[in-house]
Scaffold this motif. Structure first.
Motif, PDB file in Angstrom:
ATOM      1  N   THR A  97      -2.007  29.896 -28.134  1.00  0.00           N
ATOM      2  CA  THR A  97      -1.551  28.772 -28.950  1.00  0.00           C
ATOM      3  C   THR A  97      -0.534  29.227 -29.992  1.00  0.00           C
ATOM      4  O   THR A  97      -0.690  30.281 -30.603  1.00  0.00           O
ATOM      5  N   ARG A  98       0.514  28.424 -30.177  1.00  0.00           N
ATOM      6  CA  ARG A  98       1.452  28.687 -31.261  1.00  0.00           C
ATOM      7  C   ARG A  98       0.939  27.987 -32.508  1.00  0.00           C
ATOM      8  O   ARG A  98       0.642  26.787 -32.478  1.00  0.00           O
TER       9      ARG A  98
ATOM     10  N   ALA B 228       3.593  37.596 -34.398  1.00  0.00           N
ATOM     11  CA  ALA B 228       4.831  36.858 -34.622  1.00  0.00           C
ATOM     12  C   ALA B 228       5.832  37.223 -33.532  1.00  0.00           C
ATOM     13  O   ALA B 228       6.014  38.398 -33.221  1.00  0.00           O
ATOM     14  N   ARG B 229       6.471  36.216 -32.950  1.00  0.00           N
ATOM     15  CA  ARG B 229       7.475  36.432 -31.917  1.00  0.00           C
ATOM     16  C   ARG B 229       8.798  35.892 -32.425  1.00  0.00           C
ATOM     17  O   ARG B 229       8.905  34.708 -32.766  1.00  0.00           O
ATOM     18  N   GLN B 230       9.774  36.771 -32.487  1.00  0.00           N
ATOM     19  CA  GLN B 230      11.072  36.447 -33.064  1.00  0.00           C
ATOM     20  C   GLN B 230      11.639  35.168 -32.456  1.00  0.00           C
ATOM     21  O   GLN B 230      11.805  35.056 -31.241  1.00  0.00           O
ATOM     22  N   GLY B 231      11.909  34.195 -33.319  1.00  0.00           N
ATOM     23  CA  GLY B 231      12.526  32.961 -32.871  1.00  0.00           C
ATOM     24  C   GLY B 231      11.580  31.977 -32.221  1.00  0.00           C
ATOM     25  O   GLY B 231      11.990  30.849 -31.888  1.00  0.00           O
TER      26      GLY B 231
END
Length: 234
Positions: A32-33, A66-69
């Motif tokens: 999940t984001r 955390a995933r860039q963008g």
């Protein structure tokens, strides 16, 4: 459990707790984001900086990434336990198996690399272990671990020495329990003295094979007693 505004107190800790509960409780499953920082800050009633610190703490616990963008995603439903916690909760037989792997190789290295100072330290530790025979179980275990630590230190590998130092507190607790469980000192207040003396002599004489074999045999014997629950020597 729905999110709600936080009470004033250590806000970052509260934010971590609330967000952790959402993850471990299944409200935000793995993959999940998470809502953005602004949305989380509004829901929790705190500033974005508090949310950011809380997310860093959750990342450190191995729960989010955390995933860039793309945002911050849930990557685990339970926090990663640190090494000390895992050792404390591990079965004594599991701890002993790891001990065997570390110490048998340390003894081999110690026999090849020992210095005069290392030999003096090991012999002093052996004498201290013998004197501790008249003490209680905890003091005897402390003296025993000090001797093994001296052998590990003689291996001349600082990473190995640090690893044993991290390992020693949990090992101590489990050894004290084991001494009582197996009755190791009921009939012999200084169990394993001859083996330990031979081990120190093998390291001193540079006999790597003998040092490793002696330690392996000693630890194998204790592990066997742990598996079958019968008293024996250590």
């Amino acid at each position: 459990m729905p999110l709600g505004a936080l009470r004033p107190s250590p806000l970052v800790d509260q934010a971590v707790q609330h967000l952790r509960e959402q993850i471990t409780g299944g409200h935000w499953p793995v993959g999940t984001r998470l809502p953005g920082e602004n949305a989380l800050a509004k829901t929790l009633g705190v500033g974005r900086s508090t949310v950011r610190e809380a997310l860093r703490a959750l990342a450190g616990a191995g729960l989010v990434q955390a995933r860039q963008g793309s945002g911050v995603f849930v990557i685990a439903s339970e926090p990663v336990q640190d090494w000390a916690t895992r050792l404390r909760r591990a079965a004594i037989s599991d701890v002993y198996e790891v001990r065997m792997m570390v110490e048998t190789q340390a003894a081999r290295l110690a026999a090849a690399r020992r210095t005069d100072e290392d030999v003096a330290a090991m012999e002093a530790a052996l004498q201290a272990r013998e004197r501790a025979a008249d003490a209680d179980d905890a003091a005897f275990v402390d003296a025993d671990i000090a001797l093994h630590a001296a052998i590990v230190a003689a291996a001349g590998n600082p990473v190995l020495t640090d690893l044993f130092a991290e390992f020693a507190p949990a090992l101590r607790e489990k050894l004290i329990d084991m001494v009582e469980l197996l009755g190791l000192r009921e009939h012999d207040r200084n169990p394993g003295h001859d083996t330990h003396a031979a081990l120190v002599a093998a390291v001193r004489d540079g006999d790597a094979r003998a040092a490793s074999d002696l330690l392996q045999a000693e630890l194998d014997q204790t592990l066997a007693h742990l598996h079958d629950g019968t008293p024996g020597s250590r």
